[in-house]
Design a protein around this motif. Structure first.
Motif, PDB file in Angstrom:
ATOM      1  N   ILE A 297     -11.908  55.702  -9.191  1.00 41.96           N
ATOM      2  CA  ILE A 297     -11.356  56.960  -9.683  1.00 41.96           C
ATOM      3  C   ILE A 297     -10.766  56.745 -11.067  1.00 41.96           C
ATOM      4  N   THR A 298     -11.085  57.648 -11.983  1.00 45.05           N
ATOM      5  CA  THR A 298     -10.559  57.575 -13.332  1.00 45.05           C
ATOM      6  C   THR A 298     -10.174  58.976 -13.784  1.00 45.05           C
ATOM      7  N   LEU A 299      -9.634  59.103 -14.976  1.00 47.35           N
ATOM      8  CA  LEU A 299      -9.347  60.424 -15.513  1.00 47.35           C
ATOM      9  C   LEU A 299     -10.656  61.203 -15.631  1.00 47.35           C
ATOM     10  N   GLY A 300     -10.677  62.426 -15.122  1.00 51.62           N
ATOM     11  CA  GLY A 300     -11.889  63.235 -15.132  1.00 51.62           C
ATOM     12  C   GLY A 300     -12.629  63.235 -13.808  1.00 51.62           C
ATOM     13  N   SER A 301     -12.233  62.366 -12.874  1.00 49.33           N
ATOM     14  CA  SER A 301     -12.847  62.382 -11.544  1.00 49.33           C
ATOM     15  C   SER A 301     -12.487  63.673 -10.814  1.00 49.33           C
ATOM     16  N   SER A 302     -13.316  64.039  -9.856  1.00 44.71           N
ATOM     17  CA  SER A 302     -13.105  65.292  -9.121  1.00 44.71           C
ATOM     18  C   SER A 302     -12.190  65.086  -7.916  1.00 44.71           C
TER      19      SER A 302
ATOM     20  N   ASN B 189      10.535  53.467 -21.143  1.00 42.32           N
ATOM     21  CA  ASN B 189       9.130  53.871 -21.151  1.00 42.32           C
ATOM     22  C   ASN B 189       8.528  53.510 -22.514  1.00 42.32           C
ATOM     23  N   VAL B 190       7.441  52.722 -22.507  1.00 37.77           N
ATOM     24  CA  VAL B 190       6.777  52.286 -23.729  1.00 37.77           C
ATOM     25  C   VAL B 190       5.273  52.499 -23.574  1.00 37.77           C
ATOM     26  N   GLU B 191       4.522  52.088 -24.578  1.00 35.46           N
ATOM     27  CA  GLU B 191       3.073  52.296 -24.564  1.00 35.46           C
ATOM     28  C   GLU B 191       2.333  50.979 -24.392  1.00 35.46           C
ATOM     29  N   LEU B 192       1.304  50.992 -23.551  1.00 36.85           N
ATOM     30  CA  LEU B 192       0.411  49.845 -23.422  1.00 36.85           C
ATOM     31  C   LEU B 192      -0.826  50.101 -24.269  1.00 36.85           C
ATOM     32  N   LYS B 193      -1.161  49.127 -25.104  1.00 36.68           N
ATOM     33  CA  LYS B 193      -2.351  49.235 -25.946  1.00 36.68           C
ATOM     34  C   LYS B 193      -3.320  48.103 -25.632  1.00 36.68           C
ATOM     35  N   HIS B 194      -4.593  48.415 -25.759  1.00 37.14           N
ATOM     36  CA  HIS B 194      -5.654  47.410 -25.656  1.00 37.14           C
ATOM     37  C   HIS B 194      -6.316  47.372 -27.017  1.00 37.14           C
ATOM     38  N   ASP B 195      -6.155  46.268 -27.728  1.00 38.48           N
ATOM     39  CA  ASP B 195      -6.489  46.224 -29.148  1.00 38.48           C
ATOM     40  C   ASP B 195      -5.714  47.347 -29.833  1.00 38.48           C
ATOM     41  N   GLU B 196      -6.384  48.323 -30.426  1.00 39.82           N
ATOM     42  CA  GLU B 196      -5.668  49.405 -31.112  1.00 39.82           C
ATOM     43  C   GLU B 196      -5.702  50.716 -30.343  1.00 39.82           C
ATOM     44  N   GLU B 197      -6.233  50.696 -29.132  1.00 39.65           N
ATOM     45  CA  GLU B 197      -6.328  51.919 -28.341  1.00 39.65           C
ATOM     46  C   GLU B 197      -5.091  52.142 -27.492  1.00 39.65           C
ATOM     47  N   ASN B 198      -4.594  53.379 -27.481  1.00 43.36           N
ATOM     48  CA  ASN B 198      -3.549  53.751 -26.537  1.00 43.36           C
ATOM     49  C   ASN B 198      -4.167  53.849 -25.151  1.00 43.36           C
TER      50      ASN B 198
ATOM     51  N   MET C  96       4.366  61.567 -30.784  1.00 46.35           N
ATOM     52  CA  MET C  96       5.644  61.650 -30.096  1.00 46.35           C
ATOM     53  C   MET C  96       5.605  62.712 -29.004  1.00 46.35           C
ATOM     54  N   LYS C  97       4.925  63.835 -29.313  1.00 43.44           N
ATOM     55  CA  LYS C  97       4.827  64.913 -28.331  1.00 43.44           C
ATOM     56  C   LYS C  97       4.118  64.441 -27.076  1.00 43.44           C
ATOM     57  N   LYS C  98       3.087  63.606 -27.246  1.00 47.05           N
ATOM     58  CA  LYS C  98       2.312  63.121 -26.101  1.00 47.05           C
ATOM     59  C   LYS C  98       3.151  62.229 -25.199  1.00 47.05           C
TER      60      LYS C  98
ATOM     61  N   CYS D 189      -2.534  59.570 -18.689  1.00 44.91           N
ATOM     62  CA  CYS D 189      -2.601  61.013 -18.923  1.00 44.91           C
ATOM     63  C   CYS D 189      -3.705  61.306 -19.922  1.00 44.91           C
ATOM     64  N   GLU D 190      -4.530  62.297 -19.628  1.00 44.40           N
ATOM     65  CA  GLU D 190      -5.655  62.610 -20.512  1.00 44.40           C
ATOM     66  C   GLU D 190      -5.200  63.037 -21.905  1.00 44.40           C
ATOM     67  N   PHE D 191      -3.979  63.532 -22.021  1.00 47.79           N
ATOM     68  CA  PHE D 191      -3.462  63.960 -23.320  1.00 47.79           C
ATOM     69  C   PHE D 191      -2.974  62.793 -24.167  1.00 47.79           C
ATOM     70  N   TYR D 192      -2.855  61.632 -23.542  1.00 46.97           N
ATOM     71  CA  TYR D 192      -2.267  60.486 -24.236  1.00 46.97           C
ATOM     72  C   TYR D 192      -3.270  59.388 -24.557  1.00 46.97           C
ATOM     73  N   THR D 193      -4.106  59.036 -23.606  1.00 49.52           N
ATOM     74  CA  THR D 193      -4.952  57.861 -23.770  1.00 49.52           C
ATOM     75  C   THR D 193      -6.088  58.089 -24.766  1.00 49.52           C
ATOM     76  N   ASP D 194      -6.435  57.034 -25.466  1.00 47.69           N
ATOM     77  CA  ASP D 194      -7.601  57.067 -26.357  1.00 47.69           C
ATOM     78  C   ASP D 194      -8.883  56.777 -25.597  1.00 47.69           C
ATOM     79  N   ASN D 195      -8.749  56.307 -24.363  1.00 47.06           N
ATOM     80  CA  ASN D 195      -9.915  55.892 -23.586  1.00 47.06           C
ATOM     81  C   ASN D 195      -9.726  56.310 -22.130  1.00 47.06           C
ATOM     82  N   PRO D 196     -10.125  57.544 -21.768  1.00 49.52           N
ATOM     83  CA  PRO D 196      -9.926  58.030 -20.400  1.00 49.52           C
ATOM     84  C   PRO D 196     -10.568  57.150 -19.338  1.00 49.52           C
TER      85      PRO D 196
END
Length: 207
Positions: free
Chosen positions: A152-157, A102-111, A1-3, A137-144
């Motif tokens: 460009i993805t999460l973690g790119s410079s 605002n809801v969550e998108l999942k791919h199989d069981e991954e946030n 919930m915090k995420k 958001c890097e704090f939310y997704t199970d798969n950056p």
């Protein structure tokens, strides 16, 4: 919930600014294959392509032509029904604010990311409603690595973003924004952490 609360706060602050106011053909410049890690619904390897930064700036169609979620290329209008059977909405912790949900998108069981709809569009469910924003958001997704926007993805410079997306429309070093060259509305934003790595991506799908 915090995420999801953290993600929602980021989404809401950005979308409040832009709300005032698909082709699957990839450009001929799209010759640079960058990743084939994801598998499509047909179990075939998907080539994720990048394109040269458009000379006149990004449009919604051009940015979506270079955007993939879990190997699935996006197109406008973006709907859950167009993403495939492996994607689904989890609204167990949905939040509603300013006529949006605002809801969550999942791919199989991954946030994967947060998804925003206008409340009026989801009266009959999420399947065919148009998505108005995606938030990674890097704090939310199970798969950056699930998101790729022209490579460009999460973690790119920061330098990667400037090379593959172009110079931002604003002058803040920790937060880059890009407007649509067609409508002048906010189209895309990247936030960076203390190490100048992307830790949040927002994609706005409002024409």
């Amino acid at each position: 919930m915090k995420k999801i609360i953290i993600s929602l706060l980021i989404c809401t602050s950005i979308i409040s600014c832009c709300l005032s106011g698909c082709g699957n053909d990839v450009s001929q410049n799209a010759e640079n294959s960058i990743s084939t890690d994801y598998v499509s619904e047909s179990n075939k390897i998907v080539d994720i392509k990048t394109i040269e930064t458009p000379e006149n700036g990004w449009t919604m169609e051009s940015i979506l032509n270079a955007t993939y979620i879990c190997g699935k290329q996006l197109c406008y209008p973006l709907r859950l029904s167009g993403l495939g059977d492996n994607f689904h909405i989890d609204d167990s912790e949905k939040t509603e604010i300013s006529q949006k949900v605002n809801v969550e998108l999942k791919h199989d069981e991954e946030n994967i990311c947060s998804v925003m709809y206008f409340q009026s569009d989801v009266v009959d469910g999420y399947q065919n409603a148009e998505i108005c924003m995606l938030g990674f958001c890097e704090f939310y997704t199970d798969n950056p690595g699930s998101i790729s926007i022209n490579g460009i993805t999460l973690g790119s410079s920061v330098s990667d973003v400037e090379e593959k997306i172009g110079s931002p429309d604003n002058d803040k070093s920790y937060y880059y924004t890009y407007k649509s060259s067609e409508s002048d509305k906010l189209l895309l934003s990247f936030s960076f952490d203390a190490n100048e790595k992307v830790n949040d991506i927002q994609l706005f799908l409002i024409k």
